[in-house]
Design a protein around this motif. Structure first.
Motif, mmCIF file in Angstrom:
data_model
loop_
_atom_site.group_PDB
_atom_site.id
_atom_site.type_symbol
_atom_site.label_atom_id
_atom_site.label_comp_id
_atom_site.label_asym_id
_atom_site.label_seq_id
_atom_site.Cartn_x
_atom_site.Cartn_y
_atom_site.Cartn_z
ATOM 1 N N ASP A 160 5.806 3.782 -3.404
ATOM 2 C CA ASP A 160 6.062 2.416 -3.855
ATOM 3 C C ASP A 160 6.062 1.448 -2.673
ATOM 4 O O ASP A 160 5.580 0.315 -2.783
ATOM 5 N N ILE A 165 2.510 0.723 -1.681
ATOM 6 C CA ILE A 165 1.893 -0.195 -2.658
ATOM 7 C C ILE A 165 2.303 -1.639 -2.348
ATOM 8 O O ILE A 165 1.468 -2.542 -2.313
ATOM 9 N N ASN A 166 3.596 -1.831 -2.080
ATOM 10 C CA ASN A 166 4.075 -3.186 -1.781
ATOM 11 C C ASN A 166 3.467 -3.730 -0.494
ATOM 12 O O ASN A 166 3.192 -4.927 -0.379
ATOM 13 N N ALA A 201 0.643 -7.405 -6.365
ATOM 14 C CA ALA A 201 1.025 -6.545 -7.501
ATOM 15 C C ALA A 201 2.371 -6.966 -8.085
ATOM 16 O O ALA A 201 3.320 -7.255 -7.361
ATOM 17 N N ASP A 215 8.440 -11.701 -11.490
ATOM 18 C CA ASP A 215 7.092 -11.136 -11.585
ATOM 19 C C ASP A 215 6.700 -11.037 -13.063
ATOM 20 O O ASP A 215 7.465 -10.503 -13.873
ATOM 21 N N GLN A 265 3.261 -10.643 -16.082
ATOM 22 C CA GLN A 265 1.855 -10.444 -16.449
ATOM 23 C C GLN A 265 1.601 -11.154 -17.773
ATOM 24 O O GLN A 265 2.489 -11.202 -18.618
ATOM 25 N N TRP A 313 6.726 2.603 -13.223
ATOM 26 C CA TRP A 313 7.859 2.110 -12.425
ATOM 27 C C TRP A 313 9.137 2.333 -13.236
ATOM 28 O O TRP A 313 9.772 1.359 -13.673
#
Lengths: 370, 261
Positions: free
Chosen positions: A202, A205-206, A212, B75, B77, B95
Motif C-alpha cells: 500500500d 502504491i501511494n 489513486a 477521496d 470516485q 482496501w
C-alpha cells in the motif's frame, strides 16, 4: 521491435492452455484483483484462479461478479484506487464492458482486460474469430479514445504479455486490451513461466500513484477519479491531454514481429492465430519458390504503420491482410500503404479457421495473379 | 461598559455549531429546499466525528448527486450510472481496512443499477450505501422513477403513474432487507430537525458497523422531497411528502444487526 519486460525466467516449463497460462501469469505479475464473469471460450481463467487460491499465494483477490457490466466497473473502482486489476471475457461480454472502458479511458484508470474472441455478431458461436478488431482498436465505447491492444499468438505470449500490459496500463494510465481468440485460449502448448513478482505494498502504491483514491493523505489534497466535466472548454482541454498521450503511445509503443521479409516480393500481414497459420503459408510459398514474408502486428493499436511503410518503400509487390474476419485490419493496412502497392484481404470468419493452403491459394489468386 | 461588536462574539469558545471541514466551500448545485445538501452534510459530519476523513473512499452516482465529489472533501470516485455498488465492492475488497460508501439516487440505485445493488447486498459487501429516494429523476428534468408513487405526475407519466402499464413503485429497501447479506437497513428523512437527528444517528450506525467489521452491508434510505421535480414550493413539497411518500415508504429501522424487525 519487441521490448523486454522486467520479468525473470528460471526455465519453469509447463504444458498449459492459453487461458490457464494467462491466469497463472496474472498471479505471478502481482495482480491485486481479478473480477470476472464466466463465458465460453475463456471460463478457464476464473476457474483456474479460483482453484489456485491466489489469496494464499500472493494475497490476490478473485471475485465472480454478477455480470460483465459489474466486472468492468469493479475494475474502475480497483484501478482508480491504484491497484493492479484484471478481467477477462469473450466477445459478447466485452461488448457489455464498453461503457466501463470508455469511463476508464476518460478517468484515466489503468487496468488489463483480456478478450478471448469468438465468432459474431450477436451471440455468434464459441469458435475462434478475429472479428472484434474494429471494437478493440477504434474505440469500442463512446467518445474520443484509444486503448493499447496486445495480440498474443501463442500460449507463451498469453503469459508474457501480462506484465507488459501492466507496464503500459500504469505508464499511460489507461486500460490495456489483450486480444486473443478461442484457438489460443483453448490450445495447450509448452510455456516457460516467469518468476513470481511481488505485489506492490500500500505504501508503494501511494508513493508511485499519487492520483489513486484510497483515502486522502493527511495534510494533502483529496483525489477524485471522474470522467465528467460539464464545462466544454475544460473537457476539450482534458481531451487534448488524452490525445497527446495517444500520440506518445503511437510513437513509443509499436510492437511487431517481422519474419522473412528481407528478400520478400509479397507480404502477409496477420496477427494472433492468423499469424501462426500464415507462418506455415509463407513456408509453403517458399517451398514453391515464392518469396513471401510475414509481418505480425503485436500491438494492433498502435498499429505498425512505420514498418509497413518501410516494406512498401523497399518495393514489395503486394500485401495480403489475413484475419479471421470479413476484413477489418485490412483498412488499417490500406491506410498505411496509401495505394502504393496492392492490398487485399483474405480470411474465413464466423468461427471458421482458414488453413495455410487456403491462405497460399488466396495469395496466389488475389495478389500474385498470373 | 464598552460596546460589544461581532468580533467579540465570534470566538472559538462561543462556537456551538460549525460547517464540517469535510464539506468543501463550493456552493451546492442542489435546488434550494432539496434534501441532498442536508444528507451530504450528515454523511460528512459522521465521517469527521468517527475520524475517518483520511481513510474513506466515497463513490458518487449519476443523477442529481453526480457532482457529490465536488462537495465531499475526501477521496472520491464518480461511477457510471447504477454501477456504484460494483465500484465500491472492488475498492473495499482491495482496501479492506478503509471505509467505503456509495451515495446514490433512486434511478441510479433502483432502476439501472438494480443488479449491482442487489448483488452487492447479497454478497454482504462491507460497505455503506446511502440512498436518496425522491420518487423522480431530478437531474434529467423530472421523469418517472422506479419509486414514483401511483398516480403521480411526472414528465414521462404526464397523466399520472398508471401501475397497470408502468408498474408499482419499487420498495427496493424492503427487498434488499430480505437478503442475508444486509446487516443494517433503515429508512429516514431530513425534512425536520428531529428527522435530521434520527437520520444522522442511522448514518452513524451504518458507518460504525463498517468500522466494527460487522458481517454485511449497511443501507440507509433517505426519503427526500424534490420540490423542483414535483413542481411545488419547498414547504408544500415537504407536507406532500409526509402525506403521500411516508405512508408508502414508512420511516424507521427495517433490519438491525442482521435481523428483520
Amino acid at each position: 521491435m519487441m521490448k523486454q519486460s522486467k520479468t525473470n525466467k528460471m526455465g519453469e516449463l509447463r504444458l498449459m492452455k492459453g487461458n490457464e497460462a494467462f491466469a497463472e501469469a496474472a498471479i505471478r505479475a502481482g495482480v491485486d484483483g481479478y473480477f470476472g464473469y464466466p463465458i465460453t471460450p475463456q471460463s478457464e481463467v476464473i476457474e483456474y484462479l479460483m482453484a489456485e487460491k491466489p489469496h494464499e499465494r500472493t494475497g490476490m483477490v478473485v471475485l465472480q461478479a454478477e455480470s460483465e457490466v459489474a466486472s468492468i466497473n469493479m475494475l474502475y473502482g480497483g484501478g482508480g484506487s491504484g491497484k493492479k486489476v484484471m478481467t477477462s471475457s469473450s466477445s459478447p461480454g466485452i461488448s457489455l464492458m464498453q461503457e466501463g472502458l470508455s469511463y476508464m479511458a476518460g478517468g484515466e484508470v489503468p487496468c488489463v482486460v483480456a478478450n478471448v474472441v469468438r465468432g459474431g455478431p450477436g451471440l455468434g458461436d464459441i469458435q475462434p474469430a478475429q472479428s472484434d478488431y474494429f471494437q478493440s482498436v477504434k474505440g469500442g465505447g463512446h467518445g474520443d479514445y484509444r486503448l493499447p491492444v496486445l495480440a498474443p499468438s501463442s500460449v507463451q505470449e498469453m503469459s508474457d504479455f501480462v506484465p507488459i500490459a501492466y507496464e503500459l496500463a500504469f505508464r499511460y494510465r489507461t486500460p490495456v486490451l489483450i486480444i486473443s481468440d478461442g484457438l489460443i485460449g483453448q490450445m495447450m502448448e509448452k510455456v516457460e513461466l516467469f518468476d513470481q513478482m511481488p505485489r506492490l505494498t500500500d505504501e508503494e502504491i501511494n508513493e508511485l500513484y499519487p492520483w489513486a483514491t484510497n483515502g486522502k493523505p493527511k495534510g494533502k489534497k483529496r483525489r477524485v477519479i471522474t470522467s465528467l466535466d460539464l464545462d466544454p472548454y475544460k473537457l476539450e482541454k482534458h481531451n487534448f491531454k488524452l490525445q497527446s498521450k495517444y500520440k506518445t503511445i503511437e510513437a513509443e509503443e509499436v510492437r511487431c514481429e517481422i519474419i522473412e521479409c528481407e528478400d520478400a516480393d509479397y507480404i502477409i500481414i496477420a496477427y494472433g492465430s492468423s499469424a501462426r497459420i500464415s507462418q506455415k503459408a509463407i513456408q509453403l510459398a517458399r517451398e514453391e519458390g515464392l518469396k513471401v514474408g510475414l509481418l505480425r502486428p503485436i500491438t494492433l493499436w498502435p498499429f505498425p504503420k512505420k514498418p509497413i511503410n518501410e516494406l512498401v518503400e523497399k518495393g514489395v509487390k503486394g500485401i495480403l491482410s489475413v484475419e479471421m474476419s470479413a476484413g477489418q485490419m485490412v483498412e488499417d493496412v490500406k491506410l498505411a500503404v496509401r495505394e502504393r502497392t496492392k492490398v487485399e484481404h483474405f480470411g474465413r470468419y464466423g468461427g471458421v479457421i482458414h488453413s495455410p493452403e487456403e491462405v497460399l491459394e488466396a495469395l496466389k489468386n488475389q495478389i500474385i495473379g498470373d | 461598559m464598552s460596546e460589544i461588536t461581532i468580533k467579540d462574539i465570534i470566538k472559538p469558545e462561543n462556537i456551538v455549531y460549525e460547517k464540517t471541514s469535510l464539506m468543501t466551500d463550493k456552493s451546492l448545485s442542489y435546488c434550494p429546499g432539496c434534501g441532498h445538501g442536508t444528507t451530504h452534510r450528515l454523511v460528512m459530519e459522521v465521517l469527521e466525528e468517527l475520524g475517518q476523513e483520511n481513510d474513506t473512499i466515497g463513490v458518487a452516482p449519476v443523477g442529481c448527486s453526480v457532482l457529490a465529489y465536488e462537495f465531499m472533501n475526501i477521496d472520491m470516485q464518480e461511477a457510471a450510472h447504477g454501477r456504484a455498488p460494483a465500484v465500491a465492492t472492488a475498492i473495499k475488497r482491495l482496501w479492506p481496512d478503509k471505509i467505503v460508501f456509495t451515495y446514490q439516487g433512486d434511478g441510479d440505485l433502483a432502476a439501472i443499477g438494480t443488479a449491482e445493488t442487489i448483488h452487492a447486498c447479497n454478497r454482504g459487501e462491507k460497505i455503506v450505501i446511502v440512498f436518496i429516494n425522491n420518487g423522480i429523476y431530478g437531474m434529467t428534468g423530472g421523469q418517472m422513477a422506479p419509486t414514483t408513487l401511483p398516480g403521480m405526475k411526472t414528465s414521462t407519466s404526464p397523466y399520472g403513474r398508471d401501475v397497470n402499464s408502468m408498474g408499482n413503485p419499487l420498495k427496493i429497501t424492503e427487498l434488499i432487507a430480505q437478503l442475508p447479506g444486509t446487516y443494517y437497513v433503515s429508512r429516514q428523512a431530513v425534512h425536520t430537525p428531529s428527522a435530521v437527528r434520527k437520520a444522522k444517528k442511522a448514518i452513524k450506525k451504518a458507518f460504525q458497523n463498517q468500522l466494527d467489521d460487522k458481517p454485511g452491508l449497511s443501507f440507509v434510505e433517505v426519503v427526500s422531497n424534490c420540490n423542483s421535480g414535483w413542481k411545488m414550493e419547498p414547504v408544500a413539497s415537504n407536507v406532500w411528502m409526509e402525506e403521500n411518500m411516508f405512508p408508502y415508504y414508512e420511516l424507521g429501522d427495517i433490519k438491525l444487526e442482521g435481523n428483520l424487525l
